[in-house]
Design a protein around this motif. Structure first.
Motif, PDB file in Angstrom:
ATOM      1  N   SER A   1      -8.042   1.276 -13.439  1.00 49.92           N
ATOM      2  CA  SER A   1      -9.145   0.863 -14.305  1.00 49.92           C
ATOM      3  C   SER A   1     -10.296   1.837 -14.155  1.00 49.92           C
ATOM      4  CB  SER A   1      -9.612  -0.533 -13.905  1.00 49.92           C
ATOM      5  OG  SER A   1     -10.176  -0.494 -12.605  1.00 49.92           O
ATOM      6  N   ASP A   2     -11.387   1.573 -14.863  1.00 47.24           N
ATOM      7  CA  ASP A   2     -12.565   2.428 -14.743  1.00 47.24           C
ATOM      8  C   ASP A   2     -13.073   2.464 -13.312  1.00 47.24           C
ATOM      9  OD1 ASP A   2     -12.595   3.174 -17.355  1.00 47.24           O
ATOM     10  OD2 ASP A   2     -13.936   1.558 -17.993  1.00 47.24           O
ATOM     11  N   GLN A   3     -12.920   1.372 -12.615  1.00 45.53           N
ATOM     12  CA  GLN A   3     -13.347   1.318 -11.209  1.00 45.53           C
ATOM     13  C   GLN A   3     -12.177   1.664 -10.291  1.00 45.53           C
ATOM     14  OE1 GLN A   3     -13.915  -1.460 -13.314  1.00 45.53           O
ATOM     15  NE2 GLN A   3     -15.851  -0.494 -13.872  1.00 45.53           N
ATOM     16  N   HIS A   4     -11.160   2.362 -10.884  1.00 47.70           N
ATOM     17  CA  HIS A   4      -9.907   2.679 -10.182  1.00 47.70           C
ATOM     18  C   HIS A   4      -9.176   1.375  -9.863  1.00 47.70           C
ATOM     19  CE1 HIS A   4     -11.146   6.819 -10.169  1.00 47.70           C
ATOM     20  NE2 HIS A   4     -12.282   6.468  -9.645  1.00 47.70           N
ATOM     21  N   LEU A   5      -8.718   1.160  -8.693  1.00 47.11           N
ATOM     22  CA  LEU A   5      -7.948  -0.044  -8.400  1.00 47.11           C
ATOM     23  C   LEU A   5      -8.847  -1.095  -7.771  1.00 47.11           C
ATOM     24  CD1 LEU A   5      -4.815   1.799  -7.040  1.00 47.11           C
ATOM     25  CD2 LEU A   5      -5.091   0.786  -9.271  1.00 47.11           C
ATOM     26  N   ASN A   6      -8.576  -2.358  -8.057  1.00 49.69           N
ATOM     27  CA  ASN A   6      -9.550  -3.386  -7.698  1.00 49.69           C
ATOM     28  C   ASN A   6      -9.107  -4.310  -6.573  1.00 49.69           C
ATOM     29  OD1 ASN A   6      -7.594  -4.831  -8.990  1.00 49.69           O
ATOM     30  ND2 ASN A   6      -8.826  -5.233 -10.826  1.00 49.69           N
ATOM     31  N   SER A   7      -8.074  -3.957  -5.820  1.00 49.20           N
ATOM     32  CA  SER A   7      -7.713  -4.759  -4.662  1.00 49.20           C
ATOM     33  C   SER A   7      -6.953  -3.904  -3.665  1.00 49.20           C
ATOM     34  CB  SER A   7      -6.856  -5.963  -5.069  1.00 49.20           C
ATOM     35  OG  SER A   7      -5.543  -5.552  -5.350  1.00 49.20           O
ATOM     36  N   ILE A   8      -6.949  -4.357  -2.396  1.00 48.27           N
ATOM     37  CA  ILE A   8      -6.241  -3.624  -1.349  1.00 48.27           C
ATOM     38  C   ILE A   8      -4.754  -3.528  -1.674  1.00 48.27           C
ATOM     39  CG2 ILE A   8      -5.497  -3.712   1.058  1.00 48.27           C
ATOM     40  CD1 ILE A   8      -8.296  -2.745   0.821  1.00 48.27           C
ATOM     41  N   ASN A   9      -4.147  -4.658  -2.098  1.00 46.08           N
ATOM     42  CA  ASN A   9      -2.718  -4.643  -2.398  1.00 46.08           C
ATOM     43  C   ASN A   9      -2.386  -3.674  -3.519  1.00 46.08           C
ATOM     44  OD1 ASN A   9      -1.924  -6.457  -0.453  1.00 46.08           O
ATOM     45  ND2 ASN A   9      -2.108  -8.244  -1.778  1.00 46.08           N
ATOM     46  N   LYS A  10      -3.197  -3.652  -4.567  1.00 46.64           N
ATOM     47  CA  LYS A  10      -2.943  -2.738  -5.678  1.00 46.64           C
ATOM     48  C   LYS A  10      -3.069  -1.284  -5.233  1.00 46.64           C
ATOM     49  CE  LYS A  10      -4.017  -5.592  -9.707  1.00 46.64           C
ATOM     50  NZ  LYS A  10      -4.831  -5.706 -10.931  1.00 46.64           N
ATOM     51  N   ILE A  11      -4.053  -1.017  -4.387  1.00 45.04           N
ATOM     52  CA  ILE A  11      -4.222   0.353  -3.898  1.00 45.04           C
ATOM     53  C   ILE A  11      -2.982   0.796  -3.133  1.00 45.04           C
ATOM     54  CG2 ILE A  11      -5.480   1.780  -2.227  1.00 45.04           C
ATOM     55  CD1 ILE A  11      -8.000   0.341  -3.079  1.00 45.04           C
ATOM     56  N   TRP A  12      -2.483  -0.083  -2.267  1.00 44.55           N
ATOM     57  CA  TRP A  12      -1.321   0.306  -1.475  1.00 44.55           C
ATOM     58  C   TRP A  12      -0.072   0.436  -2.333  1.00 44.55           C
ATOM     59  CZ3 TRP A  12      -0.709   2.306   3.236  1.00 44.55           C
ATOM     60  CH2 TRP A  12      -1.852   2.327   4.047  1.00 44.55           C
ATOM     61  N   LEU A  13       0.053  -0.348  -3.371  1.00 43.46           N
ATOM     62  CA  LEU A  13       1.167  -0.183  -4.297  1.00 43.46           C
ATOM     63  C   LEU A  13       1.059   1.155  -5.030  1.00 43.46           C
ATOM     64  CD1 LEU A  13       1.380  -3.800  -5.729  1.00 43.46           C
ATOM     65  CD2 LEU A  13       3.126  -2.645  -4.355  1.00 43.46           C
ATOM     66  N   PHE A  14      -0.162   1.551  -5.345  1.00 40.06           N
ATOM     67  CA  PHE A  14      -0.377   2.850  -5.991  1.00 40.06           C
ATOM     68  C   PHE A  14      -0.058   3.988  -5.021  1.00 40.06           C
ATOM     69  CE2 PHE A  14      -3.409   6.299  -7.223  1.00 40.06           C
ATOM     70  CZ  PHE A  14      -2.757   6.668  -8.388  1.00 40.06           C
ATOM     71  N   ILE A  15      -0.449   3.828  -3.757  1.00 44.50           N
ATOM     72  CA  ILE A  15      -0.142   4.832  -2.731  1.00 44.50           C
ATOM     73  C   ILE A  15       1.369   4.992  -2.596  1.00 44.50           C
ATOM     74  CG2 ILE A  15      -0.219   5.274  -0.237  1.00 44.50           C
ATOM     75  CD1 ILE A  15      -3.036   4.021  -0.268  1.00 44.50           C
ATOM     76  N   ILE A  16       2.095   3.890  -2.666  1.00 43.25           N
ATOM     77  CA  ILE A  16       3.553   3.952  -2.597  1.00 43.25           C
ATOM     78  C   ILE A  16       4.104   4.757  -3.772  1.00 43.25           C
ATOM     79  CG2 ILE A  16       5.674   2.572  -2.736  1.00 43.25           C
ATOM     80  CD1 ILE A  16       4.026   0.320  -1.310  1.00 43.25           C
ATOM     81  N   ALA A  17       3.518   4.561  -4.964  1.00 38.93           N
ATOM     82  CA  ALA A  17       3.966   5.313  -6.141  1.00 38.93           C
ATOM     83  C   ALA A  17       3.769   6.806  -5.940  1.00 38.93           C
ATOM     84  CB  ALA A  17       3.192   4.839  -7.375  1.00 38.93           C
ATOM     85  N   ILE A  18       2.598   7.200  -5.424  1.00 38.54           N
ATOM     86  CA  ILE A  18       2.334   8.617  -5.177  1.00 38.54           C
ATOM     87  C   ILE A  18       3.355   9.168  -4.187  1.00 38.54           C
ATOM     88  CG2 ILE A  18       0.681  10.259  -4.200  1.00 38.54           C
ATOM     89  CD1 ILE A  18      -0.199   9.283  -6.881  1.00 38.54           C
ATOM     90  N   THR A  19       3.643   8.399  -3.151  1.00 37.97           N
ATOM     91  CA  THR A  19       4.589   8.843  -2.125  1.00 37.97           C
ATOM     92  C   THR A  19       5.988   9.018  -2.706  1.00 37.97           C
ATOM     93  OG1 THR A  19       3.293   7.644  -0.461  1.00 37.97           O
ATOM     94  CG2 THR A  19       5.507   8.331   0.167  1.00 37.97           C
ATOM     95  N   ILE A  20       6.420   8.075  -3.544  1.00 39.17           N
ATOM     96  CA  ILE A  20       7.732   8.167  -4.184  1.00 39.17           C
ATOM     97  C   ILE A  20       7.847   9.463  -4.976  1.00 39.17           C
ATOM     98  CG2 ILE A  20       9.214   7.180  -5.980  1.00 39.17           C
ATOM     99  CD1 ILE A  20       8.117   4.428  -5.164  1.00 39.17           C
ATOM    100  N   HIS A  21       6.807   9.784  -5.720  1.00 38.68           N
ATOM    101  CA  HIS A  21       6.874  10.949  -6.603  1.00 38.68           C
ATOM    102  C   HIS A  21       6.675  12.264  -5.852  1.00 38.68           C
ATOM    103  CE1 HIS A  21       5.547   7.950  -9.926  1.00 38.68           C
ATOM    104  NE2 HIS A  21       6.844   7.950  -9.756  1.00 38.68           N
ATOM    105  N   ASN A  22       6.089  12.220  -4.677  1.00 34.46           N
ATOM    106  CA  ASN A  22       5.903  13.452  -3.915  1.00 34.46           C
ATOM    107  C   ASN A  22       7.207  13.949  -3.293  1.00 34.46           C
ATOM    108  OD1 ASN A  22       3.214  13.938  -4.378  1.00 34.46           O
ATOM    109  ND2 ASN A  22       2.483  12.841  -2.584  1.00 34.46           N
ATOM    110  N   PHE A  23       8.136  13.039  -3.038  1.00 33.80           N
ATOM    111  CA  PHE A  23       9.391  13.458  -2.404  1.00 33.80           C
ATOM    112  C   PHE A  23      10.159  14.481  -3.251  1.00 33.80           C
ATOM    113  CE2 PHE A  23      13.923  13.009  -1.551  1.00 33.80           C
ATOM    114  CZ  PHE A  23      13.955  13.251  -0.189  1.00 33.80           C
ATOM    115  N   PRO A  24      10.463  14.199  -4.530  1.00 38.98           N
ATOM    116  CA  PRO A  24      11.184  15.209  -5.319  1.00 38.98           C
ATOM    117  C   PRO A  24      10.357  16.474  -5.552  1.00 38.98           C
ATOM    118  CG  PRO A  24      10.538  13.351  -6.693  1.00 38.98           C
ATOM    119  CD  PRO A  24      10.282  12.942  -5.274  1.00 38.98           C
ATOM    120  N   GLU A  25       9.028  16.356  -5.546  1.00 37.86           N
ATOM    121  CA  GLU A  25       8.208  17.567  -5.683  1.00 37.86           C
ATOM    122  C   GLU A  25       8.405  18.482  -4.480  1.00 37.86           C
ATOM    123  OE1 GLU A  25       4.248  16.189  -6.271  1.00 37.86           O
ATOM    124  OE2 GLU A  25       4.711  15.191  -8.161  1.00 37.86           O
ATOM    125  N   GLY A  26       8.402  17.888  -3.286  1.00 38.25           N
ATOM    126  CA  GLY A  26       8.665  18.678  -2.090  1.00 38.25           C
ATOM    127  C   GLY A  26      10.069  19.248  -2.112  1.00 38.25           C
TER     128      GLY A  26
END
Length: 315
Positions: free
Chosen positions: A163-188
């Motif tokens: 959202s405009d304020q980025h993510l609005n809860s701890i759980n959502k942030i960590w789910l987003f962090i998991i997404a970044i991690t998933i996508h970084n593996f094939p990039e590496g």
């Protein structure tokens, strides 16, 4: 398992591991040392660990694997570099963020085309004359399907959920962090595969592209953490850790194609398909999540041109 439960489980796991480390006698003894001696001890332990890791890789696989692994580490660390502005700001303008993501998409597109797909077709033709195009295409589809199923099976939040304020809860942030991690593996993995081909130029170009692309991702992770009250340095550290999954993928990719050379064109196609999936599924939709974004469109073109020039200059 629900997304919220999965996020909580991941958080608890990391916090338990951190508590185990910090409560150990060895850690406590080091932290009890005077500041200068403590820093020197940590530096020495880190240096010793790197000598062991890189020395072992050199003895087992040779120089190219060491260089490729180092390049994937540096590309991953760019995520932490991108998070550094979170030390000074709690948010940035939407146009600036979209432009950064657009430039990252352009860089990845050019790297995918010139540093993965073209070499994949060439190597495929060398191993299976006249069939390089089909081998690269097969690898692309396997890479896209891999991320498709990972996307379905592992709960996470997409870029376009910000959202405009980025993510609005701890759980959502960590789910987003998991997404970044998933996508970084094939990039590496793509960096490792490029170095594993023996073409140092392609490896350097792709590692540079991934590093540039990781910068806005690091910022996207750190800013919402700071906004929810996380210590700023801790937020930067978490962002950096999401990028450090790339050396794991890099090491896997480079050792795999070094040992099994015939799979090189398929592996390059796999990395290209996975990266195109991320660009189309995550990055471009986010840059246009609020309608048309001319800033992001021109940034994508500029990023593509910069990477194309870099590829040709290094060639």
């Amino acid at each position: 398992m629900t997304q919220s439960a999965f996020s909580t489980t991941i958080q608890d796991y990391f916090f338990r591991q951190w508590e185990t480390i910090t409560s150990s006698d060895r850690y406590q003894k080091i932290m009890a040392l005077p500041p200068a001696q403590r820093r020197l001890t940590w530096t020495g332990l880190f240096a010793a660990s790197q000598v062991v890791v890189f020395g072992s890789l050199y003895l087992i696989f040779g120089e190219i694997v060491v260089i490729g692994f180092l390049a994937s580490i540096l590309a991953g660390l760019a995520t932490g570099a991108g998070a550094l502005p979170a030390l000074f700001f709690t948010e940035i303008s939407k146009n600036l963020f979209n432009s950064l993501l657009g430039a990252a998409a352009g860089v990845m597109l050019a790297a995918t085309a010139f540093s993965l797909l073209v070499p994949s077709i060439d190597y495929g033709n060398q191993i299976w004359p006249g069939n390089g195009l089909w081998v690269a295409s097969l690898g692309m589809m396997i890479g896209a399907l891999f991320l498709h199923f990972a996307d379905r099976k592992l709960p996470h939040i997409h870029f376009d959920s910000i959202s405009d304020q980025h993510l609005n809860s701890i759980n959502k942030i960590w789910l987003f962090i998991i997404a970044i991690t998933i996508h970084n593996f094939p990039e590496g993995m793509s960096v490792g595969v490029s170095f594993g081909s023996g073409d140092m130029k392609n490896g350097i170009v792709l590692a540079t592209a991934i590093a540039l692309q990781n910068i806005p991702e690091g910022l996207a992770v750190a800013l919402p953490l700071v906004g929810l009250g996380y210590n700023k340095w801790k937020a930067v550290g978490i962002a950096t850790l999401t990028g450090l999954v790339e050396p794991v993928g890099g090491l896997l990719g480079i050792t795999m194609v070094t040992i099994f050379t015939p799979i090189l064109p398929i592996a390059m196609g796999f990395a290209a398909g996975a990266m195109l999936f991320v660009i189309s599924e995550e990055i471009i939709p986010e840059t246009h999540s609020e309608g048309r974004s001319r800033h992001a469109t021109f940034a994508l073109m500029i990023g593509f041109i910069i990477m194309m020039i870099l590829d040709n200059l290094l060639g």
